[in-house]
Write a protein that holds these residues in place. Sequence first.
Motif, PDB file in Angstrom:
ATOM      1  N   UNK A   1      -4.960  -6.593  17.079  1.00  0.00           N
ATOM      2  CA  UNK A   1      -5.343  -5.943  15.826  1.00  0.00           C
ATOM      3  C   UNK A   1      -5.735  -6.970  14.769  1.00  0.00           C
ATOM      4  N   UNK A   2      -5.013  -8.082  14.686  1.00  0.00           N
ATOM      5  CA  UNK A   2      -5.336  -9.130  13.714  1.00  0.00           C
ATOM      6  C   UNK A   2      -6.678  -9.774  14.024  1.00  0.00           C
ATOM      7  N   UNK A   3      -6.963  -9.979  15.309  1.00  0.00           N
ATOM      8  CA  UNK A   3      -8.265 -10.546  15.681  1.00  0.00           C
ATOM      9  C   UNK A   3      -9.405  -9.599  15.331  1.00  0.00           C
ATOM     10  N   UNK A   4      -9.201  -8.315  15.539  1.00  0.00           N
ATOM     11  CA  UNK A   4     -10.234  -7.348  15.167  1.00  0.00           C
ATOM     12  C   UNK A   4     -10.472  -7.344  13.663  1.00  0.00           C
ATOM     13  N   UNK A   5      -9.412  -7.421  12.881  1.00  0.00           N
ATOM     14  CA  UNK A   5      -9.567  -7.481  11.424  1.00  0.00           C
ATOM     15  C   UNK A   5     -10.281  -8.756  11.003  1.00  0.00           C
ATOM     16  N   UNK A   6      -9.955  -9.864  11.664  1.00  0.00           N
ATOM     17  CA  UNK A   6     -10.593 -11.134  11.319  1.00  0.00           C
ATOM     18  C   UNK A   6     -12.089 -11.093  11.608  1.00  0.00           C
ATOM     19  N   UNK A   7     -12.483 -10.405  12.659  1.00  0.00           N
ATOM     20  CA  UNK A   7     -13.906 -10.281  12.970  1.00  0.00           C
ATOM     21  C   UNK A   7     -14.622  -9.412  11.944  1.00  0.00           C
ATOM     22  N   UNK A   8     -13.910  -8.455  11.381  1.00  0.00           N
ATOM     23  CA  UNK A   8     -14.512  -7.585  10.375  1.00  0.00           C
ATOM     24  C   UNK A   8     -14.613  -8.280   9.025  1.00  0.00           C
ATOM     25  N   UNK A   9     -13.895  -9.399   8.847  1.00  0.00           N
ATOM     26  CA  UNK A   9     -14.089 -10.190   7.651  1.00  0.00           C
ATOM     27  C   UNK A   9     -12.946 -10.224   6.664  1.00  0.00           C
ATOM     28  N   UNK A  10     -12.104  -9.250   6.616  1.00  0.00           N
ATOM     29  CA  UNK A  10     -11.041  -9.273   5.613  1.00  0.00           C
ATOM     30  C   UNK A  10      -9.683  -9.009   6.255  1.00  0.00           C
ATOM     31  N   UNK A  11      -8.771  -9.963   6.079  1.00  0.00           N
ATOM     32  CA  UNK A  11      -7.426  -9.753   6.617  1.00  0.00           C
ATOM     33  C   UNK A  11      -6.702  -8.658   5.846  1.00  0.00           C
ATOM     34  N   UNK A  12      -5.920  -7.885   6.554  1.00  0.00           N
ATOM     35  CA  UNK A  12      -5.232  -6.779   5.906  1.00  0.00           C
ATOM     36  C   UNK A  12      -3.878  -6.517   6.526  1.00  0.00           C
ATOM     37  N   UNK A  13      -3.642  -5.255   6.807  1.00  0.00           N
ATOM     38  CA  UNK A  13      -2.337  -4.815   7.303  1.00  0.00           C
ATOM     39  C   UNK A  13      -1.998  -5.417   8.664  1.00  0.00           C
ATOM     40  N   UNK A  14      -2.995  -5.623   9.507  1.00  0.00           N
ATOM     41  CA  UNK A  14      -2.735  -6.170  10.844  1.00  0.00           C
ATOM     42  C   UNK A  14      -2.169  -7.582  10.763  1.00  0.00           C
ATOM     43  N   UNK A  15      -2.628  -8.363   9.792  1.00  0.00           N
ATOM     44  CA  UNK A  15      -2.083  -9.718   9.642  1.00  0.00           C
ATOM     45  C   UNK A  15      -0.628  -9.677   9.204  1.00  0.00           C
ATOM     46  N   UNK A  16      -0.276  -8.742   8.358  1.00  0.00           N
ATOM     47  CA  UNK A  16       1.123  -8.576   7.964  1.00  0.00           C
ATOM     48  C   UNK A  16       1.976  -8.142   9.158  1.00  0.00           C
ATOM     49  N   UNK A  17       1.449  -7.208   9.947  1.00  0.00           N
ATOM     50  CA  UNK A  17       2.168  -6.764  11.150  1.00  0.00           C
ATOM     51  C   UNK A  17       2.350  -7.918  12.133  1.00  0.00           C
ATOM     52  N   UNK A  18       1.336  -8.764  12.226  1.00  0.00           N
ATOM     53  CA  UNK A  18       1.414  -9.919  13.119  1.00  0.00           C
ATOM     54  C   UNK A  18       2.530 -10.859  12.676  1.00  0.00           C
ATOM     55  N   UNK A  19       2.628 -11.110  11.379  1.00  0.00           N
ATOM     56  CA  UNK A  19       3.708 -11.966  10.882  1.00  0.00           C
ATOM     57  C   UNK A  19       5.075 -11.358  11.189  1.00  0.00           C
ATOM     58  N   UNK A  20       5.190 -10.049  11.046  1.00  0.00           N
ATOM     59  CA  UNK A  20       6.464  -9.383  11.339  1.00  0.00           C
ATOM     60  C   UNK A  20       6.816  -9.461  12.821  1.00  0.00           C
ATOM     61  N   UNK A  21       5.833  -9.290  13.672  1.00  0.00           N
ATOM     62  CA  UNK A  21       6.081  -9.267  15.119  1.00  0.00           C
ATOM     63  C   UNK A  21       6.405 -10.648  15.649  1.00  0.00           C
TER      64      UNK A  21
END
Length: 96
Positions: free
Chosen positions: A69-89
Amino acid sequence: MTSSPAFFVFCLALVSFTVAVHIAGIATEWLLLAGDSMTAVTLLLLTLLKNSELRAERAIQRKLDAIAAALLEAQEGEPGEAHENLRDVIRMEEEI
């Protein structure tokens, strides 16, 4: 509990008891008791091992999902909720 020295000593005593009963040629009831005890401990350890395996598998899957999910957000250009979830996981080992 199963990784404690006390449980190891208990299992060692149980195996010693089983071997001693067989060598001494004691009554059949004691042989059955020793065998049934060994079977019960074996099933307990197998259950604990499988539970641990399933928990580890779920943790890995959650991490992979968060990374994807974080990689998909990064490809779209703006980090969001997926990056926060990644930090939690990533810190999930502390919770388990």
